[in-house]
Design an enzyme around this catalytic site. Structure first.
Site, PDB file in Angstrom:
ATOM      1  CG  PHE A   1      -5.803 -16.016  42.560  1.00  0.00           C
ATOM      2  CD1 PHE A   1      -5.652 -17.358  42.286  1.00  0.00           C
ATOM      3  CD2 PHE A   1      -6.262 -15.657  43.810  1.00  0.00           C
ATOM      4  CE1 PHE A   1      -5.964 -18.329  43.228  1.00  0.00           C
ATOM      5  CE2 PHE A   1      -6.583 -16.604  44.765  1.00  0.00           C
ATOM      6  CZ  PHE A   1      -6.435 -17.952  44.468  1.00  0.00           C
TER       7      PHE A   1
ATOM      8  CD  GLN B   1     -13.085  -9.209  47.220  1.00  0.00           C
ATOM      9  OE1 GLN B   1     -12.497 -10.006  47.941  1.00  0.00           O
ATOM     10  NE2 GLN B   1     -12.479  -8.509  46.275  1.00  0.00           N
TER      11      GLN B   1
ATOM     12  CG  HIS C   1     -15.130 -15.104  47.025  1.00  0.00           C
ATOM     13  ND1 HIS C   1     -15.394 -16.069  46.083  1.00  0.00           N
ATOM     14  CD2 HIS C   1     -13.783 -15.135  47.220  1.00  0.00           C
ATOM     15  CE1 HIS C   1     -14.267 -16.647  45.720  1.00  0.00           C
ATOM     16  NE2 HIS C   1     -13.278 -16.090  46.390  1.00  0.00           N
TER      17      HIS C   1
ATOM     18  CG  LEU D   1     -13.773 -19.028  49.877  1.00  0.00           C
ATOM     19  CD1 LEU D   1     -14.357 -17.859  49.106  1.00  0.00           C
ATOM     20  CD2 LEU D   1     -12.481 -18.615  50.563  1.00  0.00           C
TER      21      LEU D   1
ATOM     22  CD  GLU E   1      -9.751 -15.049  42.399  1.00  0.00           C
ATOM     23  OE1 GLU E   1      -9.160 -14.480  41.464  1.00  0.00           O
ATOM     24  OE2 GLU E   1     -10.148 -14.441  43.409  1.00  0.00           O
TER      25      GLU E   1
ATOM     26  NE  ARG F   1     -11.252 -12.975  45.125  1.00  0.00           N
ATOM     27  CZ  ARG F   1     -10.726 -13.341  46.286  1.00  0.00           C
ATOM     28  NH1 ARG F   1     -10.962 -12.632  47.370  1.00  0.00           N
ATOM     29  NH2 ARG F   1      -9.959 -14.412  46.361  1.00  0.00           N
TER      30      ARG F   1
ATOM     31  CG  HIS G   1     -14.561 -13.050  50.665  1.00  0.00           C
ATOM     32  ND1 HIS G   1     -14.343 -14.199  51.401  1.00  0.00           N
ATOM     33  CD2 HIS G   1     -13.373 -12.787  50.033  1.00  0.00           C
ATOM     34  CE1 HIS G   1     -13.094 -14.615  51.224  1.00  0.00           C
ATOM     35  NE2 HIS G   1     -12.484 -13.763  50.423  1.00  0.00           N
TER      36      HIS G   1
ATOM     37  NE  ARG H   1      -9.321  -9.441  49.936  1.00  0.00           N
ATOM     38  CZ  ARG H   1      -9.230 -10.736  49.614  1.00  0.00           C
ATOM     39  NH1 ARG H   1      -8.110 -11.197  49.078  1.00  0.00           N
ATOM     40  NH2 ARG H   1     -10.239 -11.554  49.826  1.00  0.00           N
TER      41      ARG H   1
END
Length: 543
Positions: free
Chosen positions: A118, A231, A233, A247, A250, A281, A345, A379
């Site tokens: 990730f 955040q 996304h 969503l 990721e 991100r 997000h 994050r």
């Protein structure tokens, strides 16, 4: 309004996502537990929607020190190092709990839990169950919860916390599905209400992600930190219109998906040539937004996320939810790219906690997304599901060990809260209209790119919306009034904190900042934004 039912418990858990269920499981070892869920447990909240995975160090080449460094660096060193230490040390243990309780994760040929890469991590450390990781986790947790004596109240919404004569949180007031008032009294209360990006027009959050916990903790007098850190996304669906914001995990990029603009350029080479699509991100979200703003986006206002170069079998086995989701839209991602753009997000800020999940108010504990300090200014994907288990377990344990409450709940304080509910029946403005106006305001003036004029405009408008007299035509939409009230409070906290941080850091970008990026090389060389009912200020972090 009057109290229709009183329920007593040693520990009250508010929220039924991954953090709340894990807290209830742990707290049940110490006494009677009541868990209150705004939705049907397992059907609402973000854990069940989380697709990508759970970060844990499971391989010799990786280490908790590297996980710690990745998390602090990814969070622009705004994280609380003590919370990060707990996260990285205990994530493998909590993963072992899930496996022992029956969770089925993807495995390697050596029968080890499989891990995928990730963004922002130096080693593949994201454990996964296809792209249904959160669903697998919550089903396992609910099965485990069934084995305890926890009393579950479903479709019951907590609308405010209650304090006793000593100032300690002593429970909460809630509305059930019929509009009746329930008073929950407890020795300790765990707030696990999740996030609040439904205050934005385009959001990945479920309908329940309205920021109730932030607002209730603030009204109760708890300290919140870094609420400006939102955040976005990078990859939310933009087409068709009804699916916008949904969503696109990721994991798609973790499995090798690439980002292309309308010119079919792999544009991430301009923004992070080393990490490309697996940058953090905040970087990827700003890159996509920039491509669109500069005219290189698609006709629907996004960019392309392409996996057509991957074997069809990989897509079918590793990304089944994405495949099913887009087939329902008439798009076969095995043959054509997805169109994506940033979507609100996750809130990295929230209620300030200690490693034992204690807040600044006696009797109140918190865990999960409603808390601040774990993720700093950005994050890392995969750290949220680990957060729910590490701090859910800690919150349940320390709340369970709390002594019996000694203070009495003042009836007058209860009456004051009931008067707030009564006032909604005398209001004049539909909460639906206020909600829509609020979400557009936050999206347009407090989004990915910010400036002082926009933020001041947003704050003024949010305050005007908060001052409107919301109207409950009946008990059926009384809860909607409470929810919109909380959304206005949470939005105000976000904007007020954003105004107080003039520099750029992580997910917070000020177009009018004096410097492009605030240098951040140490977790002890920064300021954080602290907010309580008594005021808002920037504070130096203590070493």
């Amino acid at each position: 309004m009057h109290v229709d039912e009183i329920v007593d418990a040693h520990v009250l858990v508010v929220g039924s996502g991954g953090a709340g269920v894990r807290a209830a499981i742990e707290a049940s070892r110490y006494g009677g537990v009541v868990m209150v869920s705004k939705t049907i447990a397992g059907k609402g909240g973000c854990t069940t929607m989380a697709e990508g995975g759970y970060n844990a160090v499971l391989r010799d080449r990786d280490s908790v020190d590297v996980h710690r460094e990745d998390t602090l660096s990814g969070g622009a060193y705004l994280n609380d190092p003590a919370l990060v230490d707990a996260l990285v040390r205990e994530a493998p243990e909590r993963m072992a709990d899930l496996v022992r309780w029956g969770a089925v994760f993807d495995v390697t040929e050596a029968r080890e839990v499989a891990q995928r890469p990730f963004g922002g991590q130096r080693f593949p450390r994201t454990c996964y169950a296809g792209d249904r990781t959160g669903h697998e986790m919550i089903m396992t947790l609910l099965d485990r919860l069934d084995a305890t004596d926890t009393h579950l109240y479903q479709e019951v919404s907590v609308v405010d916390l209650v304090r006793d004569e000593n100032g300690a949180v002593a429970g909460a007031i809630a509305l059930d599905r019929d509009g009746d008032v329930v008073l929950f009294r407890s020795d300790a209360t765990v707030l696990a209400t999740g996030g609040g990006t439904q205050v934005y027009d385009i959001s990945t959050n479920s309908a329940a992600g309205t920021g109730d916990g932030f607002a209730m903790a603030y009204r109760a007098g708890a300290e919140l930190i870094d609420m400006e850190m939102i955040q976005f996304h990078p990859t939310g669906a933009v087409y068709p219109y009804d699916a916008r914001g949904r969503l696109v995990t990721e994991a798609v990029r973790g499995e090798g998906g690439i980002l292309l603009n309308a010119r079919r350029e792999r544009f991430m080479k301009r923004y992070d040539p080393d990490r490309m699509e697996l940058s953090t991100r905040d970087v990827v979200a700003r890159a996509i937004a920039t491509e669109v703003l500069e005219g290189r986006g698609t006709g629907h206002g996004g960019v392309y996320l392409d996996v057509t170069h991957l074997p069809a079998e990989t897509i079918e086995t590793r990304l089944p939810v994405m495949l099913e989701q887009y087939l329902a839209y008439g798009v076969d991602i095995r043959r054509e790219p997805m169109e994506v753009a940033p979507t609100a997000h996750h809130i990295m800020g929230g209620v300030r906690i200690t490693p034992e999940c204690r807040t600044t108010i006696p009797g109140l504990f918190a865990c999960g997304e409603v808390t601040g300090g774990v993720h700093g200014a950005n994050r890392l994907g995969g750290n949220a599901l680990a957060d729910t288990q590490v701090f859910g377990k800690r919150a349940g344990e320390f709340a369970g060990k709390a002594p019996a409450r000694g203070g009495r709940i003042d009836d007058a304080a209860i009456d004051e809260k009931l008067k707030v509910l009564d006032a909604f029946f005398e209001g004049a403005i539909s909460p639906v209209d206020v909600r829509k106006d609020l979400k557009l305001t936050m999206w347009n003036q407090a989004g990915i790119f910010r400036s002082a004029p926009d933020l001041r405009t947003a704050l003024g408008h949010v305050r005007r919306l908060a001052d409107k007299r919301l109207c409950a035509a009946s008990t059926a939409n009384l809860l909607e009034c409470c929810t919109v009230r909380n959304m206005c409070t949470t939005a105000s906290l976000i904007v007020r904190c954003a105004l107080l941080r003039p520099e750029n850091r992580g997910a917070h970008v000020r177009l009018d900042a004096d410097v492009a990026t605030e240098p951040a090389t140490s977790p002890f060389s920064h300021t954080y934004v602290s907010l309580t009912r008594e005021g808002i200020e920037r504070r130096e972090a203590a070493a």
